[in-house]
Design an enzyme around this catalytic site. Structure first.
Site, PDB file in Angstrom:
ATOM      1  N   ARG A  71    -117.476  22.839  52.187  1.00  0.00           N
ATOM      2  CA  ARG A  71    -117.631  24.301  52.103  1.00  0.00           C
ATOM      3  C   ARG A  71    -116.482  24.923  51.304  1.00  0.00           C
ATOM      4  NH1 ARG A  71    -118.206  26.772  57.795  1.00  0.00           N
ATOM      5  NH2 ARG A  71    -118.373  28.659  56.550  1.00  0.00           N
ATOM      6  N   HIS A 119    -113.390  36.064  62.154  1.00  0.00           N
ATOM      7  CA  HIS A 119    -113.599  34.644  62.447  1.00  0.00           C
ATOM      8  C   HIS A 119    -112.587  33.757  61.730  1.00  0.00           C
ATOM      9  CE1 HIS A 119    -118.025  35.541  63.762  1.00  0.00           C
ATOM     10  NE2 HIS A 119    -117.137  35.866  64.676  1.00  0.00           N
ATOM     11  N   CYS A 127    -102.662  24.259  63.338  1.00  0.00           N
ATOM     12  CA  CYS A 127    -102.514  23.167  64.301  1.00  0.00           C
ATOM     13  C   CYS A 127    -103.525  23.350  65.425  1.00  0.00           C
ATOM     14  CB  CYS A 127    -101.089  23.169  64.847  1.00  0.00           C
ATOM     15  SG  CYS A 127    -100.850  21.930  66.135  1.00  0.00           S
TER      16      CYS A 127
HETATM   17  P1  OAD Z   1    -126.006  34.760  59.237  1.00  0.00           P
HETATM   18  O1  OAD Z   1    -126.249  33.578  58.364  1.00  0.00           O
HETATM   19  O2  OAD Z   1    -126.312  34.646  60.678  1.00  0.00           O
HETATM   20  O3  OAD Z   1    -126.815  36.006  58.666  1.00  0.00           O
HETATM   21  C1  OAD Z   1    -126.827  36.269  57.288  1.00  0.00           C
HETATM   22  C2  OAD Z   1    -127.666  37.504  57.068  1.00  0.00           C
HETATM   23  O4  OAD Z   1    -127.550  37.862  55.693  1.00  0.00           O
HETATM   24  C3  OAD Z   1    -129.155  37.318  57.368  1.00  0.00           C
HETATM   25  O5  OAD Z   1    -129.597  38.383  58.211  1.00  0.00           O
HETATM   26  C4  OAD Z   1    -129.820  37.401  55.994  1.00  0.00           C
HETATM   27  O6  OAD Z   1    -131.082  38.042  56.042  1.00  0.00           O
HETATM   28  C5  OAD Z   1    -128.833  38.246  55.212  1.00  0.00           C
HETATM   29  N1  OAD Z   1    -128.802  38.017  53.753  1.00  0.00           N
HETATM   30  C6  OAD Z   1    -128.996  36.867  53.086  1.00  0.00           C
HETATM   31  N2  OAD Z   1    -128.830  37.048  51.771  1.00  0.00           N
HETATM   32  C7  OAD Z   1    -128.522  38.344  51.590  1.00  0.00           C
HETATM   33  C8  OAD Z   1    -128.226  39.149  50.456  1.00  0.00           C
HETATM   34  N3  OAD Z   1    -128.191  38.645  49.217  1.00  0.00           N
HETATM   35  N4  OAD Z   1    -127.952  40.462  50.644  1.00  0.00           N
HETATM   36  C9  OAD Z   1    -127.980  40.989  51.913  1.00  0.00           C
HETATM   37  N5  OAD Z   1    -128.244  40.285  53.024  1.00  0.00           N
HETATM   38  C10 OAD Z   1    -128.514  38.969  52.866  1.00  0.00           C
HETATM   39  O7  OAD Z   1    -124.474  35.168  58.977  1.00  0.00           O
HETATM   40  P2  OAD Z   1    -123.511  36.008  59.917  1.00  0.00           P
HETATM   41  O8  OAD Z   1    -124.226  37.160  60.506  1.00  0.00           O
HETATM   42  O9  OAD Z   1    -122.293  36.256  59.129  1.00  0.00           O
HETATM   43  O10 OAD Z   1    -119.456  32.059  62.660  1.00  0.00           O
HETATM   44  O11 OAD Z   1    -123.200  34.957  61.047  1.00  0.00           O
HETATM   45  C11 OAD Z   1    -122.242  35.266  62.016  1.00  0.00           C
HETATM   46  C12 OAD Z   1    -121.429  34.048  62.340  1.00  0.00           C
HETATM   47  O12 OAD Z   1    -122.268  32.963  62.680  1.00  0.00           O
HETATM   48  C13 OAD Z   1    -120.610  33.511  61.191  1.00  0.00           C
HETATM   49  O13 OAD Z   1    -119.387  34.192  61.006  1.00  0.00           O
HETATM   50  C14 OAD Z   1    -120.388  32.102  61.575  1.00  0.00           C
HETATM   51  C15 OAD Z   1    -121.762  31.753  62.085  1.00  0.00           C
HETATM   52  O14 OAD Z   1    -121.803  30.742  63.023  1.00  0.00           O
HETATM   53  C16 OAD Z   1    -118.322  31.370  62.543  1.00  0.00           C
HETATM   54  O15 OAD Z   1    -118.031  30.749  61.537  1.00  0.00           O
HETATM   55  C17 OAD Z   1    -117.468  31.443  63.738  1.00  0.00           C
END
Ligand code: OAD
Length: 242
Positions: A71, A119, A127
């Site tokens: 990543r 996050h 560590c």
């Molecule tokens: P998600 O992957 O859960 O959600 C991404 C969102 O972005 C979805 O609702 C999509 O519809 C939307 N999306 C995709 N492409 C897009 C675009 N070009 N423009 C606008 N919207 C778009 O990601 P997060 O909500 O960030 O945790 O997930 C929350 C957390 O879950 C993350 O921070 C991560 C993950 O597990 C940790 O790493 C602790």
């Protein structure tokens, strides 16, 4: 709708942008949960408890580090997109505060000020023990699994894993910003992961208007004053273009 939402932003004194993985999707960084993702969202291909939990790290630290380093190289090769640029410009010009769930550095590279990473950051290792040692790392050439130079416990990505607490300083700053803003601009998040997603309701209950930008409805849709369906890279710049 974009015009009306843009007018709300233009009138607002205090704006917070609350972002998730969708903000960086157009930069080529995969999302986690996204039924529209062409190459599949990460959590449909990988098990979060294996790759993003203390238990998973204990079971197979090499596999966890290898996945994060993949990543990291993807992020190193990516560029900020027009949505990052627009949010960064607004932070410099009008004090917009960026509260993000993203662990990438694309808002920083776009020149954003006031970035709160709920996050953590994938651009540092810390560590896994209690000694508190941190190291900045080169995303393009990330290090392999190695012991902490201070205490010998393994080093790990400086991100929050499932089952772990959010960084207290980031959470306090995010709550303060969300309790005081006039507009919360919610960009590219499924709003499925708590406590971060709770900030949307928190801001609304403190009187903020809610503008959502997403390619599809999300868990937060019911809270929106304006829900703008489409790619962040196209919609977000238009919101600040007045
Ligand atoms: P998600 O992957 O859960 O959600 C991404 C969102 O972005 C979805 O609702 C999509 O519809 C939307 N999306 C995709 N492409 C897009 C675009 N070009 N423009 C606008 N919207 C778009 O990601 P997060 O909500 O960030 O945790 O997930 C929350 C957390 O879950 C993350 O921070 C991560 C993950 O597990 C940790 O790493 C602790």
């Amino acid at each position: 709708m974009i015009d009306a939402a843009g007018k709300l932003i233009a009138k607002a004194d205090r704006i917070v942008a609350f972002s998730g993985a969708g903000l960086s999707a157009e930069s080529g960084i995969p999302t986690f949960r996204d039924s529209h993702a062409v190459s599949g969202a990460l959590w449909t291909k990988y098990d979060p408890m294996t790759l993003a939990s203390p238990e998973g790290f204990a079971a197979d630290p090499q596999a966890v580090i290898a996945w994060y380093n993949w990543r990291r190289r993807t992020i190193a090769a990516a560029q900020p997109n027009p949505a990052h640029q627009a949010l960064a410009a607004a932070s410099r010009n009008s004090g917009l505060v960026n509260v993000t769930q993203n662990v990438d550095d694309l808002l920083h590279r776009a020149g954003a000020q006031h970035v709160i990473q709920l996050h953590g950051s994938i651009a540092v290792d810390r560590c896994h023990g209690q000694c508190g040692h941190y190291e900045a790392i080169d995303l393009a050439n990330p290090p392999d699994l190695r012991p902490c130079v201070r205490c010998g416990e393994p080093m790990r990505p400086g991100v929050v894993w499932f089952g772990e607490s959010l960084p207290a300083d980031a959470w306090t700053a995010a709550e303060r910003a969300c309790s005081q803003c006039d507009v919360l601009l919610v960009v590219g998040t499924s709003a499925a992961v708590y406590p971060a997603a709770g900030l949307i309701n928190y801001a609304k209950s403190h009187g903020s208007r809610i503008i959502i930008v997403n390619t599809q409805p999300s868990e937060a849709s019911r809270l929106a004053d304006f829900e703008l369906i489409g790619p962040a890279g196209e919609i977000v710049p238009q919101l600040f273009d007045r």
